[in-house]
Design an enzyme around this catalytic site. Structure first.
Site, PDB file in Angstrom:
ATOM      1  N   CYS B 100       0.963  -1.261  -0.116  1.00 29.55           N
ATOM      2  CA  CYS B 100       0.015  -0.003  -0.040  1.00 29.55           C
ATOM      3  C   CYS B 100       0.791   1.283   0.048  1.00 29.55           C
ATOM      4  O   CYS B 100       2.136   1.278  -0.120  1.00 29.55           O
ATOM      5  CB  CYS B 100      -0.770   0.150   1.113  1.00 29.55           C
ATOM      6  SG  CYS B 100       0.138   0.185   2.717  1.00 29.55           S
ATOM      7  N   CYS B 103       4.144   1.483   2.012  1.00 31.65           N
ATOM      8  CA  CYS B 103       5.207   0.773   1.848  1.00 31.65           C
ATOM      9  C   CYS B 103       6.017   1.544   0.995  1.00 31.65           C
ATOM     10  O   CYS B 103       7.280   1.608   0.907  1.00 31.65           O
ATOM     11  CB  CYS B 103       4.758  -0.432   0.847  1.00 31.65           C
ATOM     12  SG  CYS B 103       4.063  -1.626   1.878  1.00 31.65           S
ATOM     13  N   ASP B 509      -6.803 -28.847 -18.119  1.00 31.38           N
ATOM     14  CA  ASP B 509      -5.582 -29.446 -17.549  1.00 31.38           C
ATOM     15  C   ASP B 509      -6.171 -29.858 -16.084  1.00 31.38           C
ATOM     16  O   ASP B 509      -7.256 -29.103 -15.558  1.00 31.38           O
ATOM     17  CB  ASP B 509      -4.652 -28.601 -17.677  1.00 31.38           C
ATOM     18  CG  ASP B 509      -3.267 -29.254 -16.871  1.00 31.38           C
ATOM     19  OD1 ASP B 509      -3.203 -30.470 -16.977  1.00 31.38           O
ATOM     20  OD2 ASP B 509      -2.849 -28.615 -15.926  1.00 31.38           O
ATOM     21  N   ASP B 681      -2.184 -24.891 -17.016  1.00 28.63           N
ATOM     22  CA  ASP B 681      -1.045 -24.101 -16.332  1.00 28.63           C
ATOM     23  C   ASP B 681       0.301 -24.713 -16.341  1.00 28.63           C
ATOM     24  O   ASP B 681       1.317 -23.861 -16.073  1.00 28.63           O
ATOM     25  CB  ASP B 681      -1.462 -24.258 -14.702  1.00 28.63           C
ATOM     26  CG  ASP B 681      -1.295 -25.418 -14.002  1.00 28.63           C
ATOM     27  OD1 ASP B 681      -1.337 -26.464 -14.837  1.00 28.63           O
ATOM     28  OD2 ASP B 681      -0.746 -25.421 -12.949  1.00 28.63           O
ATOM     29  N   ASP B 685       1.317 -28.081 -20.846  1.00 28.97           N
ATOM     30  CA  ASP B 685       0.030 -27.537 -21.785  1.00 28.97           C
ATOM     31  C   ASP B 685       0.277 -26.361 -22.541  1.00 28.97           C
ATOM     32  O   ASP B 685      -0.568 -26.059 -23.625  1.00 28.97           O
ATOM     33  CB  ASP B 685      -0.874 -26.906 -20.366  1.00 28.97           C
ATOM     34  CG  ASP B 685      -1.243 -27.871 -19.581  1.00 28.97           C
ATOM     35  OD1 ASP B 685      -1.770 -29.184 -19.706  1.00 28.97           O
ATOM     36  OD2 ASP B 685      -1.384 -27.593 -18.225  1.00 28.97           O
TER      37      ASP B 685
END
Lengths: 45, 787
Positions: B100, B103, B509, B681, B685
């Protein structure tokens, strides 16, 4: 009739000023970090 | 009674709510303020510098990486430093773990204490830190050390040529929009004067003066803002094609030329206001189009730039040097620590560990690696550190082979022609023929003057100028991608939305897509054993230990636990770990498991299986209700695949598919007339994602897959897949409505234009009316999409 010429000049000048301010803001990266600018006002340096 | 007075076995029993680490917010051991030494140091540093209010002001975002300092091998940032030639150095890095505004404030304040640093500023939108300093290039390490000590990770970021070009285009478009907006406003204001003046007896000299003034504003503006269209139209014509920009350019140039001629001869048929307004609307469409894609694509690129940690290469003197992946060569010795992804294909030389190859092969259960085991790049090391000799690097890796297959699959996919271009191909010739016919009719059949004939033809061109058509698609796309972006779906490809709308078959997958990326503990009916085991497991970062802790809920860490990397944990005579470590006979090894042995008690087994994502069943049912076929192609073993398929009610599935097999299946379905949406993923694939007509990957996917996929979705749910299809279908509906509206509008006014009834003010009104109508219709989509 003179008032019309005066107004024409004034309106185009004002528009031109707006346009050049927009160009300035674009050139200096005012839109690069919109999220950061919103957060920065919460913290003093 | 203190904890130290108790025997280890008893000490673990009380269930204490675990603390939250004061610095990073992750669970910490009971009684401790911090989860690790790194966090304690970070807290101390922040306190010493006087920035303690950071903890009061910040807001931790659980979706982002916690600011916990880690001991991962650091990337060699010095390599990315750029010299500006005047003794100054510059470095731009992506900041991982930015939560945020606090930081940003903390990092910038800490960096502001560095005397040599000239600029240290974070762009919160793009999450990048730009450093400019005087001194030596190697100072970069000092600055990055300061920031990384606080728990943030700095990743070298290289802006690709494409991204840089996109930024320039975006600026140029905005400039052109501003200029055309300025011109349209002022010229319209002058034009209103002449229209009103005509009724109140304004003198012809004044009218001509106003026309000259309009020309003075409009012509330079058209020359400047119109370049976008002129250059695109010119390049299309040169290649013998036509696009939407061709009728636009011809129309604008003709109208401007005719208006200038009318101004010079003192006529009253000037269309400067229409021409500038037309450009303004068209540019608004362009900007929307650009925005719609830019934001999501930049976010996707950020996800991708956070990859590629350097590989730790063991040098002759025994030290470990980080080196970028592409510089590792065959024969190098590399070290892969616990929790690291292995950077190259190789053979294990020393060390013993468990490897998670789910992202590479789709296998859900971790495999054991001992000296001599072959490992692939991208495999995750779950256990202790391994030393490997690189067998293949660069073009020889499994990764490189997959990339080649992906390229081949994508080449076969063919180019998708977007809706707007398909319309333009049919529309442009019709419009031009119509204008030509009008001119010929008036000049030859009606024996009108050349000027009158030309004015009527021009009026046709203005009325039909595809201003509303050019807005019809981008306006919808902007709204749809914005909505999807908010829901965590990043569309990478410009045409993805339109391709998704056509999908008829969804192929999933299994590992990491339908199932969660981590394993989960099976139900166990011995809560006491679970508490003890979780108390011990809390000290370990091993994925199975993490899964155990997650299942047990908050527990206090038992003191005196020793971790034996790759084997298990011990606490006095209590042991938790592999069957071998606990002195038990090895089981059949069908699944991932852990054993707990205590003196005088029977051993307890904890087994772990993969679980389907919480909303997988609902999502699949929803997809089916949408009339889509569901398929499952997995690289995992048959029994694991059939178990998941049965759970989810998928009838058509195939197990142990190699990447080439997946591609072949998709090609088969495509040949059968299906439009395949592939969701996957793994590295395995990748080729299938490239072969399908549109594809998606979760953000936890392998880098290659995220690169190929048309979209990336974030979060732990599968629901975004159904949301994307629903949104795309609605968006396509609205796009078609918009196009129909625009065409109807044109059809209504074209006869009037041909008949010569259209005056400049009517043309301006008709044009802006149709554009506003289309934009208003698109805005409805915002309310229609309930995400």
């Amino acid at each position: 009739m003179m008032i019309m010429f005066a107004l024409l000049g004034v309106s185009i000048t004002l528009g031109g000023i707006g346009l050049s301010v927009f160009f300035w803001s674009l050139r200096t990266g005012q839109y690069d970090d919109v999220e950061g600018a919103a957060n920065r006002i919460l913290f003093d340096d | 009674m203190t904890a130290t007075a108790l025997a280890p076995e008893a000490a673990v029993r009380p269930r204490v709510v675990a603390n939250i680490c004061t610095h990073c917010g992750l669970p910490a051991a009971c009684g401790d303020r911090f989860c690790c030494a790194g966090c304690a140091t970070a807290f101390e540093v922040i306190g010493q510098l006087g920035f303690g209010r950071y903890y009061l002001d910040r807001l931790l975002d659980p979706a982002r990486r916690a600011p916990r300092p880690d001991d991962q091998p650091r990337t060699d940032l010095v390599r990315h430093v750029i010299a500006d030639g005047k003794g100054r150095w510059e470095l731009t890095v992506a900041v991982d773990g930015l939560q945020c505004g606090a930081c940003v404030w903390l990092i910038e304040s800490v960096l502001a204490r560095e005397p040599h640093l000239l600029i240290g500023r974070i762009n919160m939108t793009s999450r990048r830190l730009r450093l400019v300093w005087q001194g030596a290039a190697s100072d970069a390490l000092m600055f990055s050390g300061r920031v990384e000590q606080l728990g943030y990770r700095l990743v070298p970021f290289e802006m690709g040529a494409l991204a840089a070009a996109r930024e320039t285009t975006s600026r140029n478009l905005l400039r052109a929009l501003a200029v055309s907006g300025f011109a349209a406003g002022n010229v319209m204001f002058l034009a209103l004067g002449t229209w009103m003046g005509a009724r109140q007896g304004m003198g012809p000299a004044t009218v001509t003066l106003l026309h000259f003034l309009s020309a003075l504003i409009a012509l330079p503006a058209i020359a400047y803002s119109g370049r976008v269209f002129f250059s695109s139209a010119f390049s299309a014509l040169r290649r013998g094609r036509t696009n939407m920009d061709v009728p636009v350019s011809i129309g604008v140039i003709l109208v401007a030329g005719l208006s200038l001629w009318q101004t010079v001869i003192g006529g009253d048929q000037t269309y400067f206001e229409s021409a500038t307004m037309l450009l303004f609307f068209l540019l608004a469409g362009r900007v929307m189009d650009h925005r719609a894609r830019g934001q999501a694509r930049a976010a996707a690129e950020d996800l991708l730039s956070l990859r590629g940690a350097d590989v730790g290469v063991l040098s002759d003197d025994g030290s470990i040097r980080p080196r970028p992946q592409h510089e590792v060569i065959s024969g190098d010795l590399i070290v892969a620590g616990m929790g690291e992804r292995i950077g190259a294909d190789g053979v294990v030389i020393s060390g013993e560990s468990m490897l998670d190859a789910s992202l590479v092969t789709g296998e859900s259960l971790p495999r054991r690696a001992t000296p001599g085991t072959h490992v692939f790049a991208g495999t995750l090391n779950l256990g202790s550190a391994l030393t490997l000799r690189v067998t293949e690097a660069g073009a020889g890796t499994l990764l490189a082979e997959c990339v080649r297959m992906i390229e081949a699959a994508e080449a076969r996919r063919g180019r998708f022609v977007v809706l707007a271009d398909r319309i333009a191909r049919a529309y442009a010739p019709v419009v031009h023929l119509c204008a030509l016919a009008t001119f010929l009719f008036w000049y030859f059949a009606a024996h009108a003057s050349f000027a009158t004939s030309l004015l009527s033809a021009t009026a046709v061109l203005i009325i039909t100028c595809p201003c509303a058509l050019a807005l019809a698609v981008p306006a919808v796309q902007l709204i749809a991608t914005g909505r999807l972006f908010g829901a965590g779906v990043l569309l990478k490809s410009a045409t993805a939305l339109e391709r998704v709308a056509e999908v008829t078959l969804v192929c999933f997958d299994k590992t990491g897509t339908l199932t969660e990326p981590e394993l989960r503990l099976d139900a166990i009916n011995d809560p006491e054993a679970l508490d003890i085991a979780a108390g011990m497991a809390a000290v370990s970062r091993h994925p199975l230990a993490r899964a155990l802790c997650a299942a047990a809920g908050p527990v206090g860490v038992s003191p005196g636990v020793i971790e034996h990397p790759g084997e298990g944990l011990s606490c006095g005579s209590t042991r938790l770990g592999s069957a071998r470590f606990c002195g038990l006979p090895s089981s059949d090894g069908a699944g991932a498991e852990m054993w707990l042995t205590r003196p005088g008690r029977p051993p307890v087994q904890f087994s772990f299986t993969e679980h389907v994502r919480a909303d997988a069943r609902d999502t699949i049912d929803r997809l089916r209700r949408m009339g889509l076929e569901i398929r499952l192609l997995s690289g995992d073993r048959a029994h694991a695949v059939s178990r998941i398929a049965t759970t989810l009610g998928i009838e058509t599935f195939e197990a142990e598919c190699l990447p080439a097999r997946k591609v072949a299946r998709i090609a088969e379905w495509t040949a059968g007339g299906a439009h395949v949406f592939m969701v996957g993923d793994g590295l395995n694939d990748g080729p299938a994602l490239g072969a399908a007509s549109v594809s998606a990957s979760p953000s936890s996917a392998a880098d290659v897959s995220k690169n190929v996929a048309d979209m990336i979705y974030q979060g732990r749910n599968l629901a975004p897949v159904a949301q994307v299809i629903a949104t795309a279908r609605r968006a396509r509906g609205v796009m078609r409505e918009n196009i129909a509206l625009a065409l109807c509008y044109n059809a209504l006014f074209v006869p009037a234009a041909i008949a010569g009834f259209v005056t400049p003010w009517l043309a301006a009104a008709a044009m802006s009316g149709s554009s506003l109508l289309v934009v208003a219709n698109s805005a409805r989509l915002g309310r229609k999409i309930a995400l």
